[in-house]
Design a protein around this motif. Structure first.
Motif, short mmCIF file in Angstrom:
data_model
loop_
_atom_site.label_atom_id
_atom_site.label_comp_id
_atom_site.label_asym_id
_atom_site.label_seq_id
_atom_site.Cartn_x
_atom_site.Cartn_y
_atom_site.Cartn_z
N ASN A 29 -56.81 -13.78 57.20
CA ASN A 29 -55.35 -13.62 57.24
C ASN A 29 -54.65 -14.89 56.77
O ASN A 29 -55.08 -16.00 57.09
N VAL A 49 -55.82 -9.73 55.07
CA VAL A 49 -54.51 -9.19 55.42
C VAL A 49 -53.47 -10.25 55.12
O VAL A 49 -53.48 -11.33 55.72
N LEU A 56 -49.72 -9.63 63.57
CA LEU A 56 -51.06 -9.02 63.68
C LEU A 56 -51.24 -8.42 65.07
O LEU A 56 -50.72 -8.93 66.06
N GLN A 60 -56.31 -4.54 64.61
CA GLN A 60 -56.64 -4.81 63.20
C GLN A 60 -57.95 -5.59 63.08
O GLN A 60 -58.49 -5.71 61.99
#
Ligand code: SAM
Length: 387
Positions: A29, A49, A56, A60
């Motif tokens: 991320n 992501v 978040l 996930q």
């Protein structure tokens, strides 16, 4: 193969560092699309992501994660920044990350290890309270914590001391390593020991880090690209003359030394504003200064090259930034500015590889276990923190 999730992934130099050790990336991320694009050209976009860490959610995250890494923003912790600490907008993003980790520990198996990375100013931010709060948070999640300062200069020709907080499950730590704080050493210098002594209630652990290399195997001159004399990135002679003229005498002397062949005839330079003038400060220790993300221009690092008999100046290239971070093989399909942005606040690959190999080898089962427990107990000071 053990799995890891990298937060604040940037262009992916943590992954670059630890994948060859046998770690498999299952989640990444970062908020910055430009960095994500550089990450994608190197590793592909699977698992990445692009979003604010604040957005978040725990669902996930994939099922199995053994290691979580977070080299969160340093702006509010560094001397050059505003010193807002973890209350700051940028460095404060460690909290949503930690809350996500906490949610994860509540609803699934807790990761065996956590790696945090930041500037050494994290040790002293708000008189040590910021780091203590983070350690306390990790302790409540069931982790024991080791702290180390590792400098990129031991691996590449760049000065880049960084604080690493390494957390391992307390049940693992208790059976393998004493929860203690020992004598100062290169990786756990006095300021780390002072912090540990000031926080005796925290569960500190000593992971089996060996003595690091004393210095990088290569010098600044070895990472330089060979730019032709008419490359437009060289400054015009007039601009170079003005900067040399405005230099403090000791910096001008350093340039004179380069002309005499000292330091292979090359050194790095930062521009600074002093009394309304731009001055150049030249390093004299044969390595580059700490790379930063170029924002506002002043933090671009320059090369002073005297090998041709006269001083020439240009910014370090994106490829040179990559080499200083130990990422020689990293593909660069963006311009110098974006590349400096990506590599400037990334981690130093061989430093993180060295640390992870030794600190978390027990998760992969690659640590050559020699029971350092007794030796460490012998060194442990009277105040050894409570386990
Ligand atoms: C110190 S850099 C980490 C660099 C990375 N380890 C690498 O090797 O490239 C901090 C990163 O945090 C990211 N970041 C800043 N704020 C964020 C946020 N709110 N959510 C997610 N990522 C964020 C930045 O884009 C930056 O890439």
């Amino acid at each position: 193969m053990a799995a890891f999730a990298e937060f604040f992934a940037g262009i992916g130099l943590v992954r670059e560092a630890i994948e060859p050790l046998g770690w498999r990336c299952v989640f990444a991320n970062d908020i910055a699309p430009g960095k994500a694009e550089m990450y994608r050209t190197r590793f592909g976009f699977r698992h990445f992501v692009v979003d604010d860490v604040n957005n978040l959610t725990v669902d996930q995250l994939p099922a199995d994660i053994d290691l979580v890494t977070a080299s969160f923003p340093c702006i509010d912790l560094s001397l050059a920044g505003n010193r807002a600490g973890l209350a700051g907008e940028h460095s404060g993003t460690v909290w949503p990350f930690l809350k996500l980790l906490a949610a994860r520990c509540r609803c699934a198996a807790a990761p065996a290890a956590v790696l945090l990375e930041n500037v050494t100013g994290f040790l002293s931010s708000r008189g040590g309270k910021d780091l203590a709060e983070v350690c306390r948070f990790l302790a409540k999640l069931g982790y024991a914590i080791d702290l180390a300062v590792v400098d990129a200069r031991w691996f590449t020709p760049q000065s880049r001391p960084r604080l690493f907080a390494m957390a391992v499950r307390r049940e693992d730590a208790a059976s393998r390593w004493p929860l203690s704080a020992g004598a100062p050493s290169r990786v756990r210098p006095r300021r780390v020991r002072d912090f540990q002594q000031a926080n005796p209630g925290l569960p500190f652990v000593e992971l089996p880090l060996p003595e690091p290399p004393s210095r990088a195997p290569n010098r600044l001159s070895s990472i330089l690209e060979d730019l032709s004399a008419d490359d437009e990135r060289w400054w015009p002679d007039e601009q170079t003359k003005v900067l040399l003229h405005n230099m403090a005498p000791r910096h001008r002397q350093r340039v004179a030394g380069l002309l005499d062949g000292q330091r292979d005839g090359v050194a790095t330079l930062y521009r600074r504003r002093r009394h309304d003038r731009t001055v150049g400060e030249v390093r004299d220790d044969e390595i580059a200064g700490c790379l930063r993300t170029p924002q506002g221009g002043s933090s671009v690092q320059f090369l002073v090259d005297c090998r041709g008999g006269k001083p020439r100046i240009r910014p370090l290239t994106g490829r040179e930034y990559a080499r200083l971070q130990g990422a020689e093989q990293f593909p660069i399909h963006v311009g110098d500015r974006q590349a400096r942005m990506g590599f400037g606040d990334a981690v130093c690959v061989p430093a993180v590889r060295w640390l992870t190999e030794h600190a978390f080898g027990h998760v992969l089962g690659t640590i050559a276990w020699q029971d350092p427990q007794m030796a460490l107990f012998e060194q442990a000071p009277a105040h050894a923190a409570g386990g």
